[in-house]
Scaffold this active site. Sequence first.
Site, PDB file in Angstrom:
ATOM      1  N   TYR A 178      36.485  45.014  44.091  1.00  0.00           N
ATOM      2  CA  TYR A 178      36.894  46.032  43.208  1.00  0.00           C
ATOM      3  C   TYR A 178      36.530  46.064  41.767  1.00  0.00           C
ATOM      4  O   TYR A 178      36.234  47.348  41.183  1.00  0.00           O
ATOM      5  CB  TYR A 178      38.540  46.000  43.301  1.00  0.00           C
ATOM      6  CG  TYR A 178      39.255  46.230  44.456  1.00  0.00           C
ATOM      7  CD1 TYR A 178      39.091  47.823  44.992  1.00  0.00           C
ATOM      8  CD2 TYR A 178      40.065  45.496  45.125  1.00  0.00           C
ATOM      9  CE1 TYR A 178      39.637  48.145  46.070  1.00  0.00           C
ATOM     10  CE2 TYR A 178      40.726  45.930  46.474  1.00  0.00           C
ATOM     11  CZ  TYR A 178      40.654  47.211  46.765  1.00  0.00           C
ATOM     12  OH  TYR A 178      41.190  47.681  48.009  1.00  0.00           O
ATOM     13  N   LEU A 231      51.546  43.810  41.546  1.00  0.00           N
ATOM     14  CA  LEU A 231      50.091  43.828  41.027  1.00  0.00           C
ATOM     15  C   LEU A 231      49.888  45.143  40.197  1.00  0.00           C
ATOM     16  O   LEU A 231      50.566  46.160  40.431  1.00  0.00           O
ATOM     17  CB  LEU A 231      49.199  43.833  42.286  1.00  0.00           C
ATOM     18  CG  LEU A 231      49.268  42.871  43.565  1.00  0.00           C
ATOM     19  CD1 LEU A 231      48.912  43.398  44.746  1.00  0.00           C
ATOM     20  CD2 LEU A 231      48.647  41.534  42.970  1.00  0.00           C
ATOM     21  N   GLU A 232      48.953  45.094  39.404  1.00  0.00           N
ATOM     22  CA  GLU A 232      48.644  46.385  38.754  1.00  0.00           C
ATOM     23  C   GLU A 232      47.010  46.552  38.883  1.00  0.00           C
ATOM     24  O   GLU A 232      46.237  45.659  38.863  1.00  0.00           O
ATOM     25  CB  GLU A 232      48.704  46.273  37.058  1.00  0.00           C
ATOM     26  CG  GLU A 232      48.424  47.378  36.447  1.00  0.00           C
ATOM     27  CD  GLU A 232      48.000  47.367  34.879  1.00  0.00           C
ATOM     28  OE1 GLU A 232      46.920  47.716  34.705  1.00  0.00           O
ATOM     29  OE2 GLU A 232      48.845  46.840  34.233  1.00  0.00           O
TER      30      GLU A 232
END
Length: 191
Positions: free
Chosen positions: A115, A137-138
């Site tokens: 990612y 999660l961000e």
Amino acid sequence: MSIKSDKWIRQMAEQHQMISPFEPNQVKMNAEGQRMVSYGTSSYGYDIRCSKEFKLFTNLNSTIVDPKNFDPNSFVEVNADFCIIPPNSFALARTVEYFRIPRNVLTICLGKSTYARCGIIVNVTPFEPEWEGYVTLEFSNTTPLPAKIYANEGCAQVLFFEADADDVCETSYKDRGGKYQGQVGVTLPKI
């Protein structure tokens, strides 16, 4: 304090249910035999998965983002196999895995390089001693293009650090009544 290996992670998951559901190996293919972003136990960590539960940031209401007075209308809920994050925006999600962190352990969570190489940053705070819950999660999309996040695939790696026997924390997250203890869904900011 020392970083812990795959052998220790397997032992803690099996004996103390530290991670549930737990994958003792690294999974790189889905049930249909297609490659995916890997998850499961790695050499010195555990690659967590993102669930299908997303909260996608939107500026439709033109509110101010304020951690002391967060407007839940700043997000649109998405429940899908993936989430498309608009350019220069972010989404919240939660892990598939539920964690129970022992009193003598601290974790640090880092985004996976797959990612990161796409301009997608995963931000997660440490899991403190005796914290438990699903992890919020961000995902930040730092690119000028839409970005795709996949549910039920790896998104970040958790590293585990165990305190020396004579140096266990005096006050754990549970002891002080941490506000995110036992969270079950994508959890917005609290004070």
